[in-house]
Design a protein around this motif. Structure first.
Motif, PDB file in Angstrom:
ATOM      1  N   MET A 124       0.600  -1.320  -0.460  1.00  0.00           N
ATOM      2  CA  MET A 124       0.188  -0.232   0.229  1.00  0.00           C
ATOM      3  C   MET A 124       0.763   0.780  -0.181  1.00  0.00           C
ATOM      4  O   MET A 124       1.844   1.137   0.926  1.00  0.00           O
ATOM      5  CB  MET A 124      -1.057   0.255   0.958  1.00  0.00           C
ATOM      6  N   ALA A 125       0.129   2.744  -0.742  1.00  0.00           N
ATOM      7  CA  ALA A 125       0.893   3.673  -0.802  1.00  0.00           C
ATOM      8  C   ALA A 125       0.460   4.543  -0.034  1.00  0.00           C
ATOM      9  O   ALA A 125      -0.262   4.918  -0.965  1.00  0.00           O
ATOM     10  CB  ALA A 125       1.734   4.152  -2.050  1.00  0.00           C
ATOM     11  N   ILE A 126       0.540   5.660   0.397  1.00  0.00           N
ATOM     12  CA  ILE A 126      -0.009   6.933   0.927  1.00  0.00           C
ATOM     13  C   ILE A 126       0.851   8.146   0.719  1.00  0.00           C
ATOM     14  O   ILE A 126       2.409   7.547   0.740  1.00  0.00           O
ATOM     15  CB  ILE A 126      -0.789   6.988   2.380  1.00  0.00           C
ATOM     16  N   ALA A 127       0.267   8.791  -0.383  1.00  0.00           N
ATOM     17  CA  ALA A 127       0.511   9.779  -0.809  1.00  0.00           C
ATOM     18  C   ALA A 127       0.028  11.135  -0.358  1.00  0.00           C
ATOM     19  O   ALA A 127      -1.244  11.327   0.076  1.00  0.00           O
ATOM     20  CB  ALA A 127       0.478  10.117  -2.301  1.00  0.00           C
ATOM     21  N   ILE A 128       1.111  12.211   0.577  1.00  0.00           N
ATOM     22  CA  ILE A 128      -0.460  13.380   1.208  1.00  0.00           C
ATOM     23  C   ILE A 128       0.880  14.217   1.014  1.00  0.00           C
ATOM     24  O   ILE A 128       1.472  14.759   0.835  1.00  0.00           O
ATOM     25  CB  ILE A 128      -0.215  13.359   2.748  1.00  0.00           C
ATOM     26  N   SER A 129      -0.087  15.671  -0.027  1.00  0.00           N
ATOM     27  CA  SER A 129      -0.210  17.094  -0.242  1.00  0.00           C
ATOM     28  C   SER A 129      -1.322  18.089  -0.366  1.00  0.00           C
ATOM     29  O   SER A 129      -2.416  17.399  -0.727  1.00  0.00           O
ATOM     30  CB  SER A 129      -0.442  16.654  -1.779  1.00  0.00           C
TER      31      SER A 129
END
Length: 205
Positions: A124-129
């Motif tokens: 899983m990958a979470i990207a925060i922006s």
């Protein structure tokens, strides 16, 4: 040397505090009400992948890098007694790695190169922006989504390009960076909590 006087606390400043508090509450309420079903769905998908031994990778820039570290430590070291530790790693902590990639290639590659090396199908990958337009996050999710990596974005404003590249993009309906970040923190805690509940933990919070 003279110092500027500080205005005494009073009803005017109390009103300012409560106005910001109310604004924060309203943004979070609107955001979570809109995405409640999707958050529940993602929590269950994350639980299934963790249960099969997969890893969560988290990334962001600036204040969102701090949130990435926050998410990772919540999963690795659960603060609620009897909840299991789960494998989560942020991609922002190794300064030597980040500066080497930035120097030799491009800052836009700092997360892509790491994920291409470490991420495996099922992870899983979470990207925060807060803007949803950070190139290094966009390139990272684009690179791993075809490989059965569950791609999740925490965004704000209009969602930016992350809405197109993430399987799930949670966009805070605000143009205030502070309100967006506050909502992201609420989301990360709820997602962490419900993932554990989906794994069979008691819903005690």
């Amino acid at each position: 040397m003279t110092h500027p006087s500080v205005a005494p606390a009073g009803s005017e400043w109390r009103a300012k505090v409560m106005h910001k508090c109310q604004e924060s509450v309203e943004v979070k309420q609107k955001f979570l009400d809109h995405y409640a079903d999707d958050i529940g769905e993602v929590s269950q998908k994350m639980a299934e992948r963790f249960d099969r031994g997969h890893i969560l990778w988290v990334m962001g820039n600036g204040g969102s890098a701090c949130d990435a570290q926050h998410i990772a430590v919540e999963f690795v070291h659960p603060i609620v007694e009897k909840r299991r530790a789960l494998p989560a790693f942020d991609l922002v902590s190794q300064v030597a790695v980040l500066t080497a990639i930035s120097n030799d290639k491009d800052y836009a590659r700092i997360f892509v190169d790491q994920l291409e090396l470490w991420a495996r199908p099922g992870d899983m990958a979470i990207a925060i922006s807060t803007s949803g337009n950070s190139p290094n996050l966009i390139y990272a999710l684009e690179a791993v989504r075809p490989n059965d990596v569950l791609t999740i974005a925490f965004s704000g404003k209009d969602g930016g390009r992350l809405t197109d590249v993430a399987e799930y993009c949670f966009t805070v309906p605000s143009y205030s960076t502070h309100r967006i970040q506050e909502s992201h923190v609420a989301l990360l805690h709820i997602l962490w909590d419900l993932t554990h509940v989906a794994l069979g933990a008691e819903d005690v919070i």
